[in-house]
Structures are given as C-alpha cells and as structure tokens.
Design an enzyme around this catalytic site. Sequence first.
Site, PDB file in Angstrom:
ATOM      1  CB  VAL A   1      38.880  29.821  52.022  1.00 35.14           C
ATOM      2  CG1 VAL A   1      38.063  29.760  50.738  1.00 35.14           C
ATOM      3  CG2 VAL A   1      38.010  29.474  53.218  1.00 35.14           C
ATOM      4  CE1 TYR A   2      37.376  27.971  46.900  1.00 31.85           C
ATOM      5  CE2 TYR A   2      38.824  27.380  45.095  1.00 31.85           C
ATOM      6  CZ  TYR A   2      37.717  28.057  45.565  1.00 31.85           C
ATOM      7  OH  TYR A   2      36.953  28.803  44.700  1.00 31.85           O
TER       8      TYR A   2
END
Length: 344
Positions: free
Chosen positions: A61-62
């Site tokens: 998700v980064y």
Amino acid sequence: MDYRNLGASGLKVPALSFGAGTFGGSGPLFGAWGNSDATEARRLVDICLEAGVNLFDTADVYSNGASEQVLGEAMKGRRDAVLISTKTSLPMGDGPNDAGSSRSRLIKAVEDALRRLGTDYIDLLQLHAFDAATPIEEVLSTLDRLVRAGKLRYVGVSNFSGWQVMKSLGLADRYGYPRYVANQVYYSLVGRDYEWELMPLGLDQGVGALVWSPLGWGRLTGKIRRGQKLPEKSRLHDTASFGPPVDDEHLYRVVDALDVVAEETGKTIPQIAINWLLQRPTVASVIIGARNEEQLRQNLGAVGWSLTPDQMKILDTASEVTAPYPYFPYRRQEGFARLNPPAV
C-alpha cells in the site's frame, strides 16, 4: 549492530531496520514522508548495510506499490545480503477482492509483491490489518501454502488486537500452520499502549515486536516544543490526522525529560527515544525511516550505547499514562499486582 531473534523463531534481525515508506513516495501521506528514487534508495541501502542494518520493511500500500518497486531496484545484485519484510491486506483498489486476507487476495498480493520486489521469496510477510470478513482458518491455511511453496519464509501481523493475535496463534497450533513470529506495532515514548496487552502476549507466545513510528509520528525530533509553533517543514502539517493522536501536554512533558537525558548523554532526542525502545521487552527491531543520508546517519547513532537505569526511569515516569480498564487495577492495587506482576 546487535542482532536479535525475531520472536520465538530462529531468524536473526538487526536491532535497527529500515522502513522504505519514503521510497517512491506519492500522495498526501507517503509523499510527505519522502520520495527517494532508485538511485537515492540504493545509496541509503548502502549506508544501512555498512552499519549492519540488513532488514528492510515496506508494504504494497505504500505509494500503491512504488515503495516495493524502488526497494527491489535498490536491492539488485545483493538479494542474499538482505532481509525483506512487506505487508498486505489494506486496500489496493476499489474492487471487492482488492482488500483483505482471503485466499484469493493473499495469493495475488504475494505474487504482485514478488514481481515488484524482483525476488522469488519474501523473508517476512505481515498482514497489515485484521480481516474480520475472512475466516482465520482460511488466512492461515493460505499462508501455510505460500510458506510450503517457498514464497514466504516467516509470517507476522500488524495493527491486530490482542484477541485477534491470540486466536490466530491458537488455530495455528491446532492445525499445524505457521505461527506469527512478528507483530509490527506502534510504540514510542508518547504512545505506550502496546504495553497493556500486546507486550505481555508477545512475551508469553514468543511474538517479537517490530516497532513502527518510534518517534511518535515525527513528534520526537526535538523540534516540537512547548510555546513554539510547529516548524514549517514538519510533516505533521499534512499527516497528523493519519497517525496516532498525542496530547500536547503529554508530548511536552516527555520532551522535557528527553532534554534532561540529552544533556547527560550528549545524544540527540531521536537517538534517546529509539534507544529507550531497544531496552524494552519483546522489541526485536526498531524501524527507522529517513528522507536523506543525514537523517539516516543520525538515526543509526541510536545503537552502540545504552541508557542507564536512572535515565530509563526518568523517561518511564515522564511518559507513563493511566492504563485503560481492565489493566489499571493491576498497576495500582496490591492484590491485583501480586497475582500478575507487570511485564515492564
């Protein structure tokens, strides 16, 4: 660099690890953390490896996978020298199967992460959040399948409650699935909630802590002080709402104590805050982040020395808050305390 076993596993991890959330940063949250490209990331990895920091943590998700991709590029040619930790379960899209820990999602998420990282195995996969809609047995059996296939070496969790971790461990024991050996947690001098339930669980069950945001979401840099405006370049302007809240007076009280210890030791406030964590039970590794080489080298100065018991006490006292129910009687009342001696 000190190396510690990760929980009850045989995996040795460095006392400090590097968080790659600053790699490829984009958007209101991750863009404020940093946006190192592959060239700068490779330089930061070089410095880490020179210091003995060989564990690098990221998540799908980064920056929508960009962090994993940049980390993979920075690791080229030296995969065997590093440990890669990544996370999944948070949403990566708007589709019904783009979030969570279902068998379908986990298998796809791992394949996607392997492709972005440019590797054929992940040393540690952590579930980034508990998925209440998927049976725990399905989650664990899928992780077991991925471990047996050689795509994962170890598994862990992040942001789980105590009962969620304990139920998962119980089912893993029942069916012979891999146990969670890591719990990536928020823990700092201005955020000690980890101590109430998750730390005793970690001690009892052999689950090691990987600490994220050891500087209290950027508050323990030494630049935020009583009676002063928030520095113009502070990322708190844009990201405070994303992170754990901290009462201002509590923060100032902790910073005052850090100042006292800084005067005694000659160390910086961030170095002291990180060193305090390294002396706490269950902590296997503290994840440090850095937007540039200067920040990284300063954070690396948190190891190679230790706070004295008196200095630890100063910081413990300043950062202590009343435990929530049902834990506060065990801290305050003798009868409860005799039955359950505190873990810390």
